[in-house]
Scaffold this motif. Structure first.
Motif, PDB file in Angstrom:
ATOM      1  N   GLY A  69       0.780  -1.235   0.000  1.00  0.00           N
ATOM      2  CA  GLY A  69       0.000   0.000   0.000  1.00  0.00           C
ATOM      3  C   GLY A  69       0.804   1.273   0.000  1.00  0.00           C
ATOM      4  O   GLY A  69       0.227   2.360  -0.061  1.00  0.00           O
ATOM      5  N   ASP A  70       2.137   1.174   0.051  1.00  0.00           N
ATOM      6  CA  ASP A  70       2.954   2.384   0.045  1.00  0.00           C
ATOM      7  C   ASP A  70       2.935   3.082  -1.314  1.00  0.00           C
ATOM      8  O   ASP A  70       2.949   4.310  -1.390  1.00  0.00           O
ATOM      9  CB  ASP A  70       4.405   2.055   0.413  1.00  0.00           C
ATOM     10  CG  ASP A  70       4.589   1.844   1.907  1.00  0.00           C
ATOM     11  OD1 ASP A  70       3.706   2.279   2.675  1.00  0.00           O
ATOM     12  OD2 ASP A  70       5.601   1.246   2.297  1.00  0.00           O
ATOM     13  N   LEU A  71       2.937   2.298  -2.390  1.00  0.00           N
ATOM     14  CA  LEU A  71       3.072   2.856  -3.732  1.00  0.00           C
ATOM     15  C   LEU A  71       1.851   2.522  -4.588  1.00  0.00           C
ATOM     16  O   LEU A  71       1.200   1.500  -4.387  1.00  0.00           O
ATOM     17  CB  LEU A  71       4.337   2.300  -4.401  1.00  0.00           C
ATOM     18  CG  LEU A  71       5.665   2.637  -3.714  1.00  0.00           C
ATOM     19  CD1 LEU A  71       6.815   1.921  -4.417  1.00  0.00           C
ATOM     20  CD2 LEU A  71       5.905   4.143  -3.701  1.00  0.00           C
ATOM     21  N   PRO A  72       1.557   3.372  -5.556  1.00  0.00           N
ATOM     22  CA  PRO A  72       0.435   3.098  -6.456  1.00  0.00           C
ATOM     23  C   PRO A  72       0.819   2.055  -7.503  1.00  0.00           C
ATOM     24  O   PRO A  72       2.005   1.898  -7.788  1.00  0.00           O
ATOM     25  CB  PRO A  72       0.204   4.466  -7.118  1.00  0.00           C
ATOM     26  CG  PRO A  72       1.568   5.089  -7.153  1.00  0.00           C
ATOM     27  CD  PRO A  72       2.240   4.639  -5.882  1.00  0.00           C
ATOM     28  N   TRP A 209       2.414  10.654 -12.677  1.00  0.00           N
ATOM     29  CA  TRP A 209       2.524   9.915 -11.418  1.00  0.00           C
ATOM     30  C   TRP A 209       1.962  10.715 -10.249  1.00  0.00           C
ATOM     31  O   TRP A 209       2.086  11.936 -10.213  1.00  0.00           O
ATOM     32  CB  TRP A 209       3.988   9.580 -11.122  1.00  0.00           C
ATOM     33  CG  TRP A 209       4.580   8.604 -12.076  1.00  0.00           C
ATOM     34  CD1 TRP A 209       5.220   8.878 -13.253  1.00  0.00           C
ATOM     35  CD2 TRP A 209       4.572   7.178 -11.946  1.00  0.00           C
ATOM     36  NE1 TRP A 209       5.614   7.708 -13.856  1.00  0.00           N
ATOM     37  CE2 TRP A 209       5.235   6.655 -13.077  1.00  0.00           C
ATOM     38  CE3 TRP A 209       4.084   6.297 -10.979  1.00  0.00           C
ATOM     39  CZ2 TRP A 209       5.413   5.283 -13.265  1.00  0.00           C
ATOM     40  CZ3 TRP A 209       4.259   4.935 -11.171  1.00  0.00           C
ATOM     41  CH2 TRP A 209       4.914   4.439 -12.302  1.00  0.00           C
ATOM     42  N   GLU A 210       1.385   9.995  -9.301  1.00  0.00           N
ATOM     43  CA  GLU A 210       0.956  10.592  -8.035  1.00  0.00           C
ATOM     44  C   GLU A 210       1.330   9.644  -6.902  1.00  0.00           C
ATOM     45  O   GLU A 210       1.054   8.444  -6.967  1.00  0.00           O
ATOM     46  CB  GLU A 210      -0.547  10.846  -8.022  1.00  0.00           C
ATOM     47  CG  GLU A 210      -1.027  11.485  -6.720  1.00  0.00           C
ATOM     48  CD  GLU A 210      -2.491  11.868  -6.768  1.00  0.00           C
ATOM     49  OE1 GLU A 210      -2.792  13.030  -7.096  1.00  0.00           O
ATOM     50  OE2 GLU A 210      -3.331  10.983  -6.492  1.00  0.00           O
ATOM     51  N   PHE A 211       1.955  10.186  -5.864  1.00  0.00           N
ATOM     52  CA  PHE A 211       2.358   9.408  -4.701  1.00  0.00           C
ATOM     53  C   PHE A 211       1.759  10.031  -3.444  1.00  0.00           C
ATOM     54  O   PHE A 211       1.600  11.249  -3.359  1.00  0.00           O
ATOM     55  CB  PHE A 211       3.882   9.374  -4.570  1.00  0.00           C
ATOM     56  CG  PHE A 211       4.569   8.651  -5.697  1.00  0.00           C
ATOM     57  CD1 PHE A 211       4.710   7.275  -5.671  1.00  0.00           C
ATOM     58  CD2 PHE A 211       5.072   9.351  -6.785  1.00  0.00           C
ATOM     59  CE1 PHE A 211       5.339   6.605  -6.708  1.00  0.00           C
ATOM     60  CE2 PHE A 211       5.700   8.689  -7.828  1.00  0.00           C
ATOM     61  CZ  PHE A 211       5.835   7.314  -7.791  1.00  0.00           C
ATOM     62  N   ASP A 212       1.460   9.180  -2.474  1.00  0.00           N
ATOM     63  CA  ASP A 212       0.918   9.647  -1.199  1.00  0.00           C
ATOM     64  C   ASP A 212       1.687   8.976  -0.063  1.00  0.00           C
ATOM     65  O   ASP A 212       1.430   7.819   0.269  1.00  0.00           O
ATOM     66  CB  ASP A 212      -0.567   9.316  -1.099  1.00  0.00           C
ATOM     67  CG  ASP A 212      -1.206   9.902   0.154  1.00  0.00           C
ATOM     68  OD1 ASP A 212      -0.473  10.506   0.965  1.00  0.00           O
ATOM     69  OD2 ASP A 212      -2.429   9.755   0.324  1.00  0.00           O
TER      70      ASP A 212
END
Length: 335
Positions: A69-72, A209-212
């Protein structure tokens, strides 16, 4: 064309009826009124999208590559998609778990997921490859407004003999120059990880890209509602071949110091996984001669190679983001 019939609506993007109609045509086979198209669909390789993968392949992607769940792409958008959308949402069936049910519903679901244009299965159109490269992109598509109207798939420039036909699967993404109302009828805002989930490939550059860093943060802090994700466009320089991360105009569009530390941690984890690649391959991938299909303990060669293509794309994107921020910080320090 295979479609939901009178239930078609221009602004509807998922249809249980359309998938069920597709399953019926697949079952008819050569007896279908759309037999040439049905034969083409049945000839397509199954198991190319992450949601279709074996237990071993899904686990490797979710845990080892994405870091649980860390990365898309984030797990709830792909690993449970078939159960959530088809079995529960459409009250569909699955021959894999119940042999007495319809034989082609699972195939129809995944074919529609990867090939439909907002509930429409359109012959020829669904054979166009994806690109957002202005030098390659050469078509536009326009959905019918109502059932019975024409679906238009037109050239946006002259296409030479033997030239590949390209269409953008996410023409209206945040990195696009497309304008709503001109060529954004498909409402396709998907980012690079979304395309990997839906189609099973990593798109060429430019990428989005989108990271959270706080995707798994379940704390009850007062600032939980603050936006924690950051996104950027990833371009490859035509002359140097170097990757360049391009951020939005606002200062808070860029990652802060804590975000950069998180990016470095993720990049280190991905590189550590690369160091173990040969050993993991021996443990997790079916050996040559054991058949192409994956099973519960081993994944197929396709799943393995696809997971690593996405692993490499993640690594390149994260490294480019880190370099970009470091370069800007160094430049600011010189001013």
């Amino acid at each position: 064309m295979i479609h939901p019939g009178k239930k078609y609506h221009q602004h509807k993007y998922y249809s249980c009826r359309s998938i069920y109609n597709l399953a019926m045509e697949l079952e008819k086979g050569d007896k279908s009124d759309r037999a040439p198209y049905v034969r083409y669909l049945l000839s397509q390789t199954r198991g190319t999208m992450p949601g279709e993968w074996s237990v071993a392949g899904s686990k490797f992607l979710a845990s080892d590559v994405l870091g649980d769940g860390d990365l898309p792409p984030y797990e709830d958008s792909w690993r449970t998609k078939f159960d959530k959308e088809w079995l529960r949402g459409c009250l569909g069936t699955d021959r894999a778990s119940d042999p007495s049910t319809h034989a082609f519903e699972r195939d129809a679901y995944w074919l529609a997921s990867s090939r439909d244009e907002d509930t429409l299965m359109v012959p020829v159109y669904d054979m166009a490859n994806h690109s957002n490269d202005p030098a390659l992109l050469n078509t536009l598509s326009y959905k019918p407004e109502t059932a019975g109207d024409a679906f238009l798939f037109v050239a946006s420039r002259d296409i030479g003999g033997g030239e590949q036909v390209y269409n953008s699967y996410n023409r209206c993404n945040a990195c696009s120059d497309a304008r709503y109302g001109d060529d954004c009828e498909t409402y396709s805002f998907a980012r690079t990880p979304d395309l990997f989930v839906r189609f099973g490939f990593v798109e060429e550059y430019p990428q989005n890209w989108e990271f959270d860093p706080h995707n798994d943060d379940s704390s009850d802090d007062d600032d939980d509602d603050d936006e924690t994700e950051f996104n950027f466009c990833l371009h490859r320089d035509a002359e140097s071949g170097e990757l360049e991360a391009r951020w939005g105009d606002r200062e808070d569009d860029k990652p802060d110091a804590a975000d950069v530390r998180w990016l470095r941690k993720q990049l280190g984890r991905l590189r550590g996984l690369s160091d173990r690649k040969e050993r993991l391959e021996a443990q997790l991938v079916k050996a040559a001669g054991d058949g192409e299909e994956a099973d519960g303990d081993k994944m197929s060669r396709w799943e393995w190679e696809s997971a690593w293509r996405y692993h490499n794309a993640l690594s390149h994107a994260i490294a480019a983001a880190i370099r970009s921020v470091a370069t800007e910080d160094a430049h600011d320090g010189e001013l």
